[in-house]
Design a protein around this motif. Structure first.
Motif, short mmCIF file in Angstrom:
data_model
loop_
_atom_site.label_atom_id
_atom_site.label_comp_id
_atom_site.label_asym_id
_atom_site.label_seq_id
_atom_site.Cartn_x
_atom_site.Cartn_y
_atom_site.Cartn_z
N ARG A 78 -0.99 -15.28 -76.16
CA ARG A 78 -2.43 -15.21 -75.83
C ARG A 78 -3.24 -14.76 -77.05
NH1 ARG A 78 -1.40 -12.70 -70.06
NH2 ARG A 78 -1.23 -14.63 -68.87
N LEU A 81 -3.53 -17.63 -79.34
CA LEU A 81 -4.47 -18.63 -78.81
C LEU A 81 -5.91 -18.20 -79.07
CD1 LEU A 81 -4.81 -21.27 -77.23
CD2 LEU A 81 -4.80 -19.91 -75.15
N THR A 82 -6.25 -16.94 -78.84
CA THR A 82 -7.61 -16.48 -79.11
C THR A 82 -7.94 -16.54 -80.60
OG1 THR A 82 -6.85 -14.18 -79.18
CG2 THR A 82 -7.72 -14.98 -77.07
N GLN A 83 -6.95 -16.24 -81.43
CA GLN A 83 -7.16 -16.34 -82.87
C GLN A 83 -7.42 -17.78 -83.28
OE1 GLN A 83 -3.85 -14.97 -85.19
NE2 GLN A 83 -4.86 -15.36 -87.14
N LEU A 84 -6.67 -18.72 -82.72
CA LEU A 84 -6.88 -20.14 -83.05
C LEU A 84 -8.24 -20.62 -82.55
CD1 LEU A 84 -3.35 -21.64 -82.29
CD2 LEU A 84 -4.42 -21.31 -84.52
N GLU A 85 -8.65 -20.18 -81.36
CA GLU A 85 -9.96 -20.58 -80.83
C GLU A 85 -11.09 -20.04 -81.71
OE1 GLU A 85 -9.94 -19.19 -76.82
OE2 GLU A 85 -8.82 -20.92 -76.09
N SER A 86 -10.99 -18.77 -82.13
CA SER A 86 -12.05 -18.22 -82.98
C SER A 86 -12.06 -18.92 -84.35
CB SER A 86 -11.86 -16.71 -83.16
OG SER A 86 -10.67 -16.44 -83.87
N GLY A 88 -11.22 -22.02 -84.83
CA GLY A 88 -11.83 -23.33 -84.58
C GLY A 88 -13.35 -23.25 -84.49
N LYS A 89 -13.86 -22.20 -83.82
CA LYS A 89 -15.31 -22.02 -83.71
C LYS A 89 -15.93 -21.77 -85.08
CE LYS A 89 -15.30 -20.37 -78.96
NZ LYS A 89 -15.49 -19.23 -78.06
N GLU A 92 -16.03 -25.05 -86.93
CA GLU A 92 -17.13 -25.90 -86.45
C GLU A 92 -18.47 -25.41 -86.98
OE1 GLU A 92 -16.96 -26.03 -82.20
OE2 GLU A 92 -15.07 -27.15 -82.18
#
Length: 179
Positions: A78, A81-86, A88-89, A92
């Motif tokens: 988890r 996953l949060t590290q990858l999402e941040s 990615g943001k 972007e």
């Protein structure tokens, strides 16, 4: 051959071999077949805890020596996953800023080439009218091109000679300009 466990009626029926019926055979075993051990290994749920989480048993083990509890692995996944999402943001956002910078540079280049064109809603360029600028400057500075031909011929005496000299000067200037 008399068997004690068989039924007396079955002992009296003759057996015949039918060539069209295949009796079941045991399946062939692969060469890598190994038999199961007669005793099971000890339970992994009672494994010793790891140093990172002393309250949880580390019963998920890998051949590399890694050992952890499933909840620890889930928490690590988890967090990843949060590290990858941040990340990615952030990527972007950087792409958006990069594209906006490109648009701003292109707009600045266009404004440098045509100042005022992109800054207002009016996109129709019109030259200033000659009559307006002549009236503002005064009547004494009228061009020979603006005067009707009849005035040039119909004028008399000294005024005509002055205009002829001005026309000759204009002709010489045009000859010098255009060769």
């Amino acid at each position: 051959m008399h068997n004690e466990h068989s039924h007396p009626l079955l002992q009296q029926t003759p057996l015949s071999v039918n060539p069209f019926i295949d009796l079941p055979r045991p399946p062939p075993l692969p060469p890598t077949y190994t038999t199961l051990p007669s005793t099971l290994p000890p339970s992994t749920t009672h494994a010793p805890p790891t140093s990172t989480h002393p309250d949880l048993p580390a019963y998920v083990t890998a051949s590399s020596g890694f050992a952890a509890h499933p909840s620890t692995i889930t928490a690590q996944n988890r967090a990843l996953l949060t590290q990858l999402e941040s990340a990615g943001k952030q990527a972007e956002q950087q792409v958006r800023e990069w594209e906006e910078g490109i648009k701003e540079r292109e707009l600045a280049e266009k404004r440098r080439k045509a100042p005022g064109w992109l800054d207002s809603e009016m996109h129709l360029l019109q030259p200033a009218k000659n009559g307006e600028s002549g009236e503002r400057a005064g009547e004494g500075e009228r061009s020979l091109i603006d005067e009707p031909e009849s005035e040039l011929r119909g004028s008399g005496g000294a005024e005509m000679q002055g205009r002829d000299a001005e026309v000759e000067d204009l002709g010489r200037a045009m000859d010098r300009a255009f060769g």
